[in-house]
Motif scaffolding. Structure first.
Motif, PDB file in Angstrom:
ATOM      1  N   ALA A  25      72.707   3.594  59.749  1.00  0.00           N
ATOM      2  CA  ALA A  25      71.811   3.077  58.713  1.00  0.00           C
ATOM      3  C   ALA A  25      70.588   3.979  58.567  1.00  0.00           C
ATOM      4  N   TYR A  26      70.212   4.254  57.327  1.00  0.00           N
ATOM      5  CA  TYR A  26      69.058   5.094  57.014  1.00  0.00           C
ATOM      6  C   TYR A  26      67.970   4.256  56.357  1.00  0.00           C
ATOM      7  N   ASP A  27      66.757   4.502  56.762  1.00  0.00           N
ATOM      8  CA  ASP A  27      65.583   3.953  56.092  1.00  0.00           C
ATOM      9  C   ASP A  27      65.183   4.972  55.033  1.00  0.00           C
ATOM     10  N   LEU A  28      65.497   4.688  53.767  1.00  0.00           N
ATOM     11  CA  LEU A  28      65.273   5.684  52.719  1.00  0.00           C
ATOM     12  C   LEU A  28      63.791   5.982  52.496  1.00  0.00           C
ATOM     13  N   ASN A  29      62.909   5.095  52.937  1.00  0.00           N
ATOM     14  CA  ASN A  29      61.482   5.415  52.891  1.00  0.00           C
ATOM     15  C   ASN A  29      61.152   6.616  53.787  1.00  0.00           C
ATOM     16  N   LYS A  30      61.985   6.832  54.818  1.00  0.00           N
ATOM     17  CA  LYS A  30      61.752   7.913  55.771  1.00  0.00           C
ATOM     18  C   LYS A  30      62.833   8.994  55.694  1.00  0.00           C
ATOM     19  N   THR A  31      63.548   9.002  54.586  1.00  0.00           N
ATOM     20  CA  THR A  31      64.618   9.992  54.402  1.00  0.00           C
ATOM     21  C   THR A  31      64.205  10.946  53.293  1.00  0.00           C
ATOM     22  N   HIS A  32      63.267  11.810  53.615  1.00  0.00           N
ATOM     23  CA  HIS A  32      62.732  12.778  52.661  1.00  0.00           C
ATOM     24  C   HIS A  32      63.040  14.170  53.202  1.00  0.00           C
ATOM     25  N   ILE A  33      63.955  14.882  52.537  1.00  0.00           N
ATOM     26  CA  ILE A  33      64.425  16.175  53.030  1.00  0.00           C
ATOM     27  C   ILE A  33      63.638  17.294  52.359  1.00  0.00           C
ATOM     28  N   THR A  34      62.823  17.979  53.154  1.00  0.00           N
ATOM     29  CA  THR A  34      62.031  19.106  52.660  1.00  0.00           C
ATOM     30  C   THR A  34      62.273  20.312  53.555  1.00  0.00           C
ATOM     31  N   ALA A  35      61.959  21.481  53.029  1.00  0.00           N
ATOM     32  CA  ALA A  35      62.086  22.695  53.829  1.00  0.00           C
ATOM     33  C   ALA A  35      61.126  22.669  55.004  1.00  0.00           C
ATOM     34  N   ALA A  36      59.932  22.177  54.786  1.00  0.00           N
ATOM     35  CA  ALA A  36      58.945  22.139  55.867  1.00  0.00           C
ATOM     36  C   ALA A  36      59.457  21.334  57.047  1.00  0.00           C
TER      37      ALA A  36
ATOM     38  N   PHE B  31      62.863  20.452  57.664  1.00  0.00           N
ATOM     39  CA  PHE B  31      64.214  20.720  58.160  1.00  0.00           C
ATOM     40  C   PHE B  31      64.710  22.152  57.982  1.00  0.00           C
ATOM     41  N   ALA B  32      63.986  22.977  57.260  1.00  0.00           N
ATOM     42  CA  ALA B  32      64.364  24.383  57.113  1.00  0.00           C
ATOM     43  C   ALA B  32      63.106  25.226  56.954  1.00  0.00           C
ATOM     44  N   PRO B  33      62.243  25.241  57.973  1.00  0.00           N
ATOM     45  CA  PRO B  33      60.940  25.890  57.845  1.00  0.00           C
ATOM     46  C   PRO B  33      61.004  27.385  57.569  1.00  0.00           C
ATOM     47  N   ALA B  34      62.134  28.027  57.893  1.00  0.00           N
ATOM     48  CA  ALA B  34      62.260  29.452  57.606  1.00  0.00           C
ATOM     49  C   ALA B  34      62.773  29.705  56.193  1.00  0.00           C
ATOM     50  N   SER B  35      63.066  28.623  55.444  1.00  0.00           N
ATOM     51  CA  SER B  35      63.539  28.741  54.068  1.00  0.00           C
ATOM     52  C   SER B  35      62.489  28.149  53.132  1.00  0.00           C
ATOM     53  N   THR B  36      62.913  27.785  51.936  1.00  0.00           N
ATOM     54  CA  THR B  36      61.985  27.235  50.945  1.00  0.00           C
ATOM     55  C   THR B  36      62.605  26.030  50.267  1.00  0.00           C
ATOM     56  N   ASP B  37      61.746  25.206  49.659  1.00  0.00           N
ATOM     57  CA  ASP B  37      62.250  24.063  48.901  1.00  0.00           C
ATOM     58  C   ASP B  37      63.072  24.515  47.705  1.00  0.00           C
ATOM     59  N   THR B  38      62.732  25.666  47.148  1.00  0.00           N
ATOM     60  CA  THR B  38      63.496  26.186  46.008  1.00  0.00           C
ATOM     61  C   THR B  38      64.955  26.408  46.398  1.00  0.00           C
ATOM     62  N   LYS B  39      65.169  26.939  47.581  1.00  0.00           N
ATOM     63  CA  LYS B  39      66.538  27.179  48.042  1.00  0.00           C
ATOM     64  C   LYS B  39      67.206  25.888  48.515  1.00  0.00           C
ATOM     65  N   LEU B  40      66.411  24.985  49.085  1.00  0.00           N
ATOM     66  CA  LEU B  40      66.978  23.770  49.659  1.00  0.00           C
ATOM     67  C   LEU B  40      67.283  22.697  48.622  1.00  0.00           C
ATOM     68  N   ASN B  41      66.462  22.597  47.581  1.00  0.00           N
ATOM     69  CA  ASN B  41      66.577  21.493  46.630  1.00  0.00           C
ATOM     70  C   ASN B  41      67.962  21.309  46.016  1.00  0.00           C
ATOM     71  N   PRO B  42      68.709  22.377  45.689  1.00  0.00           N
ATOM     72  CA  PRO B  42      70.054  22.155  45.123  1.00  0.00           C
ATOM     73  C   PRO B  42      70.990  21.397  46.057  1.00  0.00           C
ATOM     74  N   TYR B  43      70.641  21.311  47.333  1.00  0.00           N
ATOM     75  CA  TYR B  43      71.508  20.658  48.315  1.00  0.00           C
ATOM     76  C   TYR B  43      70.995  19.290  48.746  1.00  0.00           C
ATOM     77  N   THR B  44      69.803  18.893  48.303  1.00  0.00           N
ATOM     78  CA  THR B  44      69.210  17.662  48.833  1.00  0.00           C
ATOM     79  C   THR B  44      69.772  16.393  48.211  1.00  0.00           C
TER      80      THR B  44
ATOM     81  N   GLY C 121      69.038  14.452  45.801  1.00  0.00           N
ATOM     82  CA  GLY C 121      68.083  13.394  45.491  1.00  0.00           C
ATOM     83  C   GLY C 121      67.149  13.058  46.626  1.00  0.00           C
ATOM     84  N   TYR C 122      67.504  13.446  47.861  1.00  0.00           N
ATOM     85  CA  TYR C 122      66.646  13.150  49.000  1.00  0.00           C
ATOM     86  C   TYR C 122      65.444  14.095  49.074  1.00  0.00           C
ATOM     87  N   GLY C 123      65.377  15.071  48.185  1.00  0.00           N
ATOM     88  CA  GLY C 123      64.219  15.956  48.140  1.00  0.00           C
ATOM     89  C   GLY C 123      63.010  15.283  47.516  1.00  0.00           C
ATOM     90  N   THR C 124      63.220  14.150  46.879  1.00  0.00           N
ATOM     91  CA  THR C 124      62.134  13.367  46.282  1.00  0.00           C
ATOM     92  C   THR C 124      61.875  12.144  47.149  1.00  0.00           C
TER      93      THR C 124
END
Length: 662
Positions: free
Chosen positions: A524-535, A537-550, A552-555
Motif C-alpha cells: 500500500a502506498y500513501d500517495l501524499n508521500k509518493t512524489h518522485i523527483t530527481a532530487a 531518487f536520481a540526484p545525479a540526473s534531472t527532472d527533465t530526464k526523469l519526468n517521462p518515466y514518473t 504522474g507521480y512527478g506531481t
C-alpha cells in the motif's frame, strides 16, 4: 570439468545431439562439478584403437564390451553423467583381454548418457560418450510397421494403460505394460507420460521421462521406462517463470543467495509433512543474447537448477533458442540436447500436466558466428496442436484437472473498461488452442514472458490463465549491487514464483515473493508521500530526464489517497479499506507501481543510462484506490483471496516511499 559450449545446429547435428541427454551410475560418488576432467592428451594411460558404441542397449546381466588395446587389470570405468557432471559412477572391470575390457551393469544402475573414462591409480583417460538403455524384456516380438517398442514397468511388473508418445503418435501400454509406436522418428525421442502416483528417476533435478532414438526410421528400437510407485495425490507444484540466468547483473549471486534458499525452504516445509513437491519452469531459463558473448549456456542453467531439492520439469522460452540459427526447429537443438523435449505431458496424482512450446523462433539474420534479430511469433505449431488433441483424447475422465505450462502468454495484459478487465489474444492461434480443451471443465494455463502478474478467466472458472511475474523480476536489475536493494518486477510484484497445492482434484494457488512471507500479498502506498523527483531518487540526473518515466507521480498529490497493489488478484478476490471502523470506497484502477519506477527507471537514469524499453514499469489493473478523510489517520486494509485467506495491513500514515518499503 569441461564447460559445454553449443555450436549452431544443422539438421544432421540435431540427430547427433540426441545421443547425449540423461544420467546413470554404478558405485556412485559425488565430486566437485568444477574439478577439471583430465584430458586424454595429458594422461599417462596409453590405450589405442578405442571403439565405444554411440549407444548401448543391454540388461542387468549382459557384459558390455569396450574395444581397445592397452587396458590393464585393476582399471576402473568412470561413467560421468553428461547432464550433471557432478554425478560420477564407478564400475570395476570384470575381464581384460588383448583387445578390450568388459563390465556389467548392476541392478541399481539407472540408464542414460555418459562420458566414459578409464581410471588407473589416480590417472585418467577419457574414452568416449555413449547412451546406455536398459532392457526390461528382451523378448517383445516385432510388429509390422512398429518402429519403437518397449515396456513401462515398476517393481518388476509391466504397468497397463500408460501413455507413451514420440511427439507425433500417442498410444497406451497393454495389460503387460508393452507399447508399440509406428514412429517416423521425426523428433528423435520417445517419452512416457508419467502416470499419477508414479515417478521416474531424476538426473539432478531433471526427471528422466524420455529417451533418445538413434537408429534410422525403419529400424526397430527398444525403449523401456522404469517407474517408481509413490503417493502424489497430494502434491505441490512450484511454477517458476523467466529465470534469465546469464551471469550478469549479479544474477548468479542473487539466485544462489535469494531464490535457492527460498524455494528449498518451501520444498522442505511440504516434504516434512509428507507432501510431494515438483517444479515447473515456464521458459526463458537463460538469455540467448549472452550465450556466446558471455559464455553462459543451458548447461550452466542445469548446474544451478540441480541445487533445487525437487524434480523440475522445464518449458522452453524464446530466449532458450540458439541465436546463431534462423530456423525454429534447428534453433531448439541445444535445448533438446541439454534439457529435453520441447513439448510433452505427465501426471501427478489426479492432475494431468501438458508442456508446450509456443515460441516460433524466427531470428532473422542468424548465422554461424552471428546473433540474429532474435525475433519470434507467439504460436503453437500445427504438429503440437495435433499431438495435443491425441494426448487429451487419452483422458477418459473429462473432469480431470488440466495444467498447461507454456512460455508466451495466451491473453495480453488486461486493461479496464467501465471498471471491468478486458484482454486480447496474444497467440496467433489462441482460438485453435482453446478449442482443443472444449470437453474439459477444469483447465488452468500457466505462462510467463511478461514479467508481471495477472489472471484472465476465459470461461467462468473452467479455463483460466495465470501469467506469472518473473523469478528474475526486472532481469535481476533492482537487486544488483549499488541499485535499489530490492527485487521487484515491472508491475510492482516482488520477484517470485507460484505455489500450486493439489489434494486429489482440489487445487489452491498463491504467488510468493522471494525472501518474503507467504502472507505478503499486497503493498500500500500513501500517495501524499509518493512524489518522485530527481532530487529524491536520481540526484545525479534531472527532472527533465526523469519526468517521462514518473507516470504522474512527478506531481505532488495531496488528495489523501492510497494506492494498493494486489499482485495475486483475480475476480474472486476482495479488497476492503476502513477508516476508524467506517468502510471507504475502493475503486479498481489501472496504474503504474511507484516503487518499481524508483527502483529501476530512476536508478538507471542516476548512472546516466537510458532505461531499457522492455524493462520499464508496466501499467496493471491489480491496483486499487481509496480516499481517506485526512492525511494522518491510520487505515485498515483487508484483502481476501479466492480461497478465503485474509491478508491485512494496519496502514500507519504518513507512509513514505522508500526502496525497502512493504
Amino acid at each position: 570439468m569441461e564447460k559445454i559450449k553449443h555450436p549452431p545446429f544443422t539438421k544432421a547435428a540435431i540427430i547427433l545431439l540426441f545421443l547425449s541427454i540423461l544420467a546413470i551410475g554404478c558405485s556412485k560418488s559425488k565430486v566437485d562439478p568444477d574439478q577439471p576432467e583430465p584430458e586424454p592428451s595429458t594422461s599417462g594411460i596409453k590405450i589405442t584403437e578405442i571403439a565405444v558404441p554411440t549407444s548401448i542397449t543391454t540388461d542387468y546381466k549382459t557384459e558390455i564390451k569396450i574395444s581397445g588395446k592397452g587396458f590393464a587389470q585393476g582399471d576402473e570405468i568412470m561413467l560421468t553423467s553428461t547432464k550433471d557432471l557432478s554425478l560420477i559412477y564407478n564400475s570395476t572391470v570384470k575381464q581384460v583381454s588383448a583387445d578390450g575390457i568388459t563390465f556389467i551393469i548392476p541392478n541399481d544402475f539407472p540408464e542414460g548418457s555418459y562420458k566414459l573414462t578409464v581410471k588407473r591409480k589416480g590417472d585418467y583417460l577419457y574414452l568416449a560418450s555413449t547412451t546406455i538403455d536398459i532392457i526390461f524384456n528382451a523378448n517383445i516380438p516385432d510388429k509390422t510397421g512398429m518402429t519403437i517398442k518397449g515396456v513401462i514397468h515398476a517393481q518388476g511388473v509391466g504397468i497397463a494403460n500408460v501413455v507413451v508418445s514420440d511427439g507425433v503418435e500417442v498410444t497406451k501400454t497393454d495389460s503387460e505394460g508393452i507399447y508399440y509406436l509406428p514412429s517416423k522418428k521425426e523428433n528423435q525421442y520417445v517419452f512416457v507420460s508419467i502416470p499419477g502416483n508414479y515417478e521416474v528417476d531424476n538426473n539432478g533435478s531433471a526427471p528422466l521421462f524420455y529417451k533418445t532414438l538413434t537408429k534410422s526410421a525403419n529400424q526397430v528400437e527398444v525403449r523401456d521406462f522404469k517407474l517408481t510407485p509413490v503417493d502424489n495425490n497430494k502434491h505441490v507444484v512450484l511454477a517458476m517463470a523467466d529465470l534469465h540466468l546469464a551471469n550478469r547483473n549479479d544474477d548468479i549471486s542473487q539466485f544462489e543467495k535469494g531464490f535457492i534458499p527460498d524455494v528449498n525452504g518451501v520444498i522442505q516445509s511440504y516434504k516434512s509433512s509428507g507432501t510431494k513437491v515438483y517444479g515447473l519452469t515456464l521458459g526463458d531459463l537463460t538469455w540467448d543474447l549472452y550465450w556466446y558473448s558471455n559464455s553462459y549456456f543451458l548447461s550452466d542453467y542445469v548446474k544451478q537448477m540441480n541445487k533445487i531439492n525437487a524434480p523440475v520439469f522445464n518449458v522452453i522460452g524464446n530466449h532458450d533458442n540458439d541465436p546463431y540459427v534462423a530456423n525454429d526447429l534447428l534453433s531448439e537443438g541445444a535445448y533438446r540436447n541439454i534439457i529435453g523435449p520441447t513439448y510433452y505431458s505427465f501426471n501427478l496424482g489426479k492432475v494431468h500436466y501438458i508442456v508446450l512450446d509456443n515460441v516460433e523462433y524466427l531470428n532473422a539474420g542468424g548465422a554461424f558466428g552471428a546473433v540474429g534479430a532474435r525475433d519470434y511469433k507467439g504460436k503453437i505449431t500445427t504438429n503440437q496442436i495435433e499431438w495435443l488433441k491425441k494426448d487429451l483424447a487419452m483422458i477418459e475422465d473429462k473432469s480431470t484437472p488440466i495444467i498447461v505450462g507454456m512460455h508466451i502468454q495466451l491473453n495480453n495484459n488486461p486493461t479496464l473498461s467501465a471498471g471491468k478487465p478486458i484482454s486480447t489474444a496474444r497467440l496467433d492461434n489462441s482460438t485453435e488452442f482453446k478449442t482443443a480443451f472444449t470437453e474439459f471443465s477444469n483447465v488452468n494455463i500457466l505462462t510467463g514472458h511478461t514479467h508481471i502478474n495477472y489472471a484472465v478467466d476465459n470461461a467462468t472458472g473452467s479455463f483460466m490463465e495465470h501469467n506469472l511475474a518473473a523469478v528474475c523480476a526486472t532481469w535481476w536489475w533492482t537487486g544488483r549491487n549499488g541499485y535499489a536493494g530490492n527485487h521487484i518486477a515491472k508491475d510492482g510484484s516482488p520477484g517470485g514464483y507460484a505455489i500450486w497445492e493439489f489434494n486429489n482434484k482440489d487445487v489452491k494457488w498463491q504467488y510468493k515473493g522471494i525472501g518474503e512471507s507467504r502472507d505478503y500479498q499486497f503493498r500500500a502506498y500513501d500517495l501524499n508521500k509518493t512524489h518522485i523527483t530527481a532530487a529524491a531518487f536520481a540526484p545525479a540526473s534531472t527532472d527533465t530526464k526523469l519526468n517521462p518515466y514518473t507516470r504522474g507521480y512527478g506531481t505532488a498529490n495531496n488528495n489523501n489517497e492510497i494506492l494498493i497493489n494486489v499482485w495475486g488478484y483475480d475476480e474472486k478476490w476482495k479488497v476492503e479499506v476502513t477508516e476508524n471502523g467506517a468502510p471507504l470506497n475502493v475503486t479498481r484502477v489501472s496504474a503504474y507501481d511507484p516503487l518499481h519506477i524508483i527502483s529501476y527507471e530512476a536508478k538507471r537514469l542516476n548512472v546516466d543510462a537510458v532505461p531499457t524499453e522492455d524493462f520499464v514499469s508496466t501499467a496493471t489493473v491489480h491496483m486499487f484506490k481509496a480516499k481517506a478523510s485526512n492525511a494522518t489517520n491510520t487505515l485498515q486494509i483487508k484483502v481476501t483471496d479466492r480461497f478465503g485467506k485474509v491478508y491485512t495491513e494496519n496502514m500507519i500514515r504518513p507512509k513514505v516511499l522508500t526502496y525497502l518499503m512493504k
